[in-house]
Write an enzyme that holds these catalytic residues in place. Structure first.
Site, PDB file in Angstrom:
ATOM      1  N   SER A 127       0.853  -1.194   0.000  1.00  0.00           N
ATOM      2  CA  SER A 127       0.000   0.000   0.000  1.00  0.00           C
ATOM      3  C   SER A 127       0.884   1.237   0.000  1.00  0.00           C
ATOM      4  O   SER A 127       2.045   1.196   0.432  1.00  0.00           O
ATOM      5  CB  SER A 127      -0.883   0.009   1.255  1.00  0.00           C
ATOM      6  OG  SER A 127      -1.523   1.257   1.441  1.00  0.00           O
ATOM      7  N   TYR A 140      -2.336  -1.192  10.471  1.00  0.00           N
ATOM      8  CA  TYR A 140      -2.325  -1.381   9.016  1.00  0.00           C
ATOM      9  C   TYR A 140      -1.051  -0.826   8.390  1.00  0.00           C
ATOM     10  O   TYR A 140      -0.380  -1.504   7.612  1.00  0.00           O
ATOM     11  CB  TYR A 140      -3.553  -0.699   8.415  1.00  0.00           C
ATOM     12  CG  TYR A 140      -3.701  -0.897   6.924  1.00  0.00           C
ATOM     13  CD1 TYR A 140      -4.232  -2.073   6.418  1.00  0.00           C
ATOM     14  CD2 TYR A 140      -3.312   0.087   6.022  1.00  0.00           C
ATOM     15  CE1 TYR A 140      -4.380  -2.260   5.048  1.00  0.00           C
ATOM     16  CE2 TYR A 140      -3.450  -0.095   4.658  1.00  0.00           C
ATOM     17  CZ  TYR A 140      -3.995  -1.265   4.172  1.00  0.00           C
ATOM     18  OH  TYR A 140      -4.123  -1.451   2.814  1.00  0.00           O
TER      19      TYR A 140
END
Length: 249
Positions: A127, A140
């Site tokens: 990401s 995350y």
């Protein structure tokens, strides 16, 4: 497209989202694909589905044991949970790190003997939050930053084995996970309005389609990227190219 003719690929998180798009792209290129997910999957031509929790090494090894060759591993399984270090529970932290990070380690651990047998490619979906963070995504963003380091390590450790490893770092992508997040944060806005608002934060003015990320995965997994390893590849619509300061007219 015949760039994966005769090849076998293993995709985690293949039921939908980016993983589902990667499965479709590899099949379109001629690959035989094993799609692993904890969710039920619809039958697809040239796809073998397997119910697998990437936190379980034995389940992953059982899937690999049924293969006679393995050319591509694409790890797309992942979850998003919100919270600071203060309000993220240990259970939520462990869930995110176990799926997003340990799940990639275990998948590659199970797959590496077959990948080394003839040379192969690992593509890990990370990401933009491996590089920059939103607020309240402590677990995350930690998991995604660690993934990029893991890929560099695998690229170096297994270069002599003919195994390449690269990482893809998307911005916002229209997936079930993004729509779940949109429902969580939209307030009085509709889901589509929330997604459009996130899209406007990207210089290209929209969120990505999962198929656009899958094209980068396919490139890195294929022979056209034969001299590419240990690298981080943005698919973010220019998101990280910008400094969020607008100069006066």
């Amino acid at each position: 497209m015949t760039d994966f003719e005769g090849k076998t690929a293993l995709v985690t998180g293949g039921a939908d989202g980016i993983g589902g798009a990667v499965v479709a792209r590899l099949v379109a290129g001629g690959a035989r694909v094993v799609s692993c997910d904890v969710k039920p999957q619809e039958p697809r031509k040239n796809v073998t589905t397997a119910t697998v929790d990437v936190r379980d090494l034995a389940q992953l090894q059982a899937v690999v044991a049924d293969l006679d060759r393995l050319d591509v591993v694409a790890t797309c399984a992942g979850v998003q949970r919100y919270g600071t270090v203060e309000d993220t529970t240990e259970e939520a932290w462990d869930e995110v790190l176990d799926i997003n990070l340990k799940g990639v380690y275990l998948t590659c651990k199970a797959a590496m003997p077959l990948l080394k047998a003839r040379g192969g490619a690992i593509v890990v979906v990370s990401s933009v939050q491996a590089f920059a963070s939103q607020t309240r995504v402590a677990a995350y963003t930690a998991s995604k930053a660690a993934l990029n380091g893991l890929v560099r390590s695998m690229a170096l450790d297994h270069a002599a084995d003919g195994v390449r490893a690269n990482v893809v770092c998307p911005g916002s992508v229209d997936t079930p996970m993004l729509r779940w997040a949109a429902d969580l944060w939209r307030g009085s806005r509709t889901q589509e309005e929330m997604i459009a608002e996130w899209g406007r934060s990207h210089p290209l003015g929209r969120v990505a389609r999962a198929s656009e990320v899958a094209e980068m995965v396919a490139f890195l997994a294929g022979d056209r990227a034969s001299f590419v390893t240990g690298a981080e590849h943005l698919v973010d619509g220019g998101l990280l190219a910008q400094i969020p300061v607008v100069l006066p007219e």
